[in-house]
Design an enzyme around this catalytic site. Structure first.
Site, PDB file in Angstrom:
ATOM      1  N   HIS A 184     -28.681  42.903 -28.162  1.00 41.76           N
ATOM      2  CA  HIS A 184     -29.495  42.714 -26.953  1.00 41.76           C
ATOM      3  C   HIS A 184     -30.836  42.048 -27.266  1.00 41.76           C
ATOM      4  CE1 HIS A 184     -27.136  45.218 -24.072  1.00 41.76           C
ATOM      5  NE2 HIS A 184     -26.629  45.652 -25.213  1.00 41.76           N
TER       6      HIS A 184
ATOM      7  N   GLU B 137     -32.856  40.792 -25.310  1.00 35.14           N
ATOM      8  CA  GLU B 137     -33.832  41.030 -24.230  1.00 35.14           C
ATOM      9  C   GLU B 137     -34.606  42.326 -24.442  1.00 35.14           C
ATOM     10  OE1 GLU B 137     -30.709  41.633 -24.122  1.00 35.14           O
ATOM     11  OE2 GLU B 137     -30.258  43.392 -22.891  1.00 35.14           O
TER      12      GLU B 137
ATOM     13  N   CYS C 296     -23.606  41.022 -25.508  1.00 39.45           N
ATOM     14  CA  CYS C 296     -22.879  42.295 -25.490  1.00 39.45           C
ATOM     15  C   CYS C 296     -21.699  42.225 -24.508  1.00 39.45           C
ATOM     16  CB  CYS C 296     -23.861  43.419 -25.196  1.00 39.45           C
ATOM     17  SG  CYS C 296     -23.294  44.984 -25.847  1.00 39.45           S
TER      18      CYS C 296
HETATM   19  N1  GLN Z   1     -19.271  48.672 -24.609  1.00 36.98           N
HETATM   20  C1  GLN Z   1     -19.588  47.827 -23.475  1.00 36.98           C
HETATM   21  C2  GLN Z   1     -18.324  47.172 -22.923  1.00 36.98           C
HETATM   22  O1  GLN Z   1     -17.320  47.192 -23.554  1.00 36.98           O
HETATM   23  C3  GLN Z   1     -20.583  46.773 -23.857  1.00 36.98           C
HETATM   24  C4  GLN Z   1     -21.854  47.442 -24.257  1.00 36.98           C
HETATM   25  C5  GLN Z   1     -23.101  46.715 -23.821  1.00 36.98           C
HETATM   26  O2  GLN Z   1     -23.050  45.698 -23.135  1.00 36.98           O
HETATM   27  N2  GLN Z   1     -24.228  47.263 -24.193  1.00 36.98           N
HETATM   28  O3  GLN Z   1     -18.365  46.635 -21.844  1.00 36.98           O
END
Ligand code: GLN
Length: 183
Positions: free
Chosen positions: A166, A168, A83
């Site tokens: 994610h 995890e 992410c």
């Molecule tokens: N939207 C977040 C960002 O741009 C990332 C989202 C996440 O890590 N769950 O940093």
């Protein structure tokens, strides 16, 4: 094996527990929380968690961890970015990928969906997306591992692995095993 998790902001505890579970089922090893410089160079694998990429990136820079990560990548140390971590792998030029933040839009702040990821077997992986980024373009050295809604959501380049979701947050350890096997 020594796994370092960048522990400055974001879903750190979940990553520590998931990594410890996966290690205990596999080759064994320890998980270290990386909060400052001088730890990354002793790690065999690094995880950059989800969270807020701007904040994590700023703190990594302040702590002197960014250059250590770049050097680790150059030396072939496997790095998993999930992410926000995926966004940082792109931002630091470690992976040849283009990324759009919050690609799945406001209405779909978070969702869960079964994903087909051939490298971990036939059974779909239940992927949790939270304000997730997407990979919109990849260079020729990048292997696409999974797609969702036409976006690339998992990719690999050498020993670097980027996931828009994610792993995890679910009990399925297959992606962790896939990553640790790169060590
Ligand atoms: N939207 C977040 C960002 O741009 C990332 C989202 C996440 O890590 N769950 O940093």
């Amino acid at each position: 094996m020594r796994v370092g998790i960048i522990a400055l902001q974001g879903s750190v505890e979940e990553h520590v527990r998931a990594a410890e579970r996966a290690l205990s089922e596999g080759c064994g090893g320890e998980v270290i929380s990386v909060k400052h410089a001088d730890i990354v160079p002793s790690c065999d694998a690094i995880i950059i968690p989800g969270g807020e990429s701007t904040t994590i990136g700023r703190l990594m820079l302040r702590e002197g961890i960014v250059d250590e990560i770049k050097s680790a990548a150059k030396h072939g140390v496997p790095i998993l970015g999930t992410c926000a971590g995926l966004i940082l792998l792109a931002r630091y030029g470690l992976m040849d990928i283009h990324v759009t933040r919050n690609a799945f839009g406001r209405q779909r702040e978070s969702f869960e969906t079964p994903l087909k990821i051939d490298v971990i077997g036939e059974k779909p992986f239940n992927a949790v997306f939270i304000r997730a980024p997407a990979i919109t373009k990849v260079g020729e050295d990048v292997e696409i591992l999974a797609k969702c809604n036409g976006y690339i959501v998992a990719a690999k380049q050498d020993k670097l692995v980027a996931l828009a979701f994610h792993p995890e947050l679910t009990r399925d350890p297959r992606l962790h095993h896939f990553f640790f096997d790169l060590v």
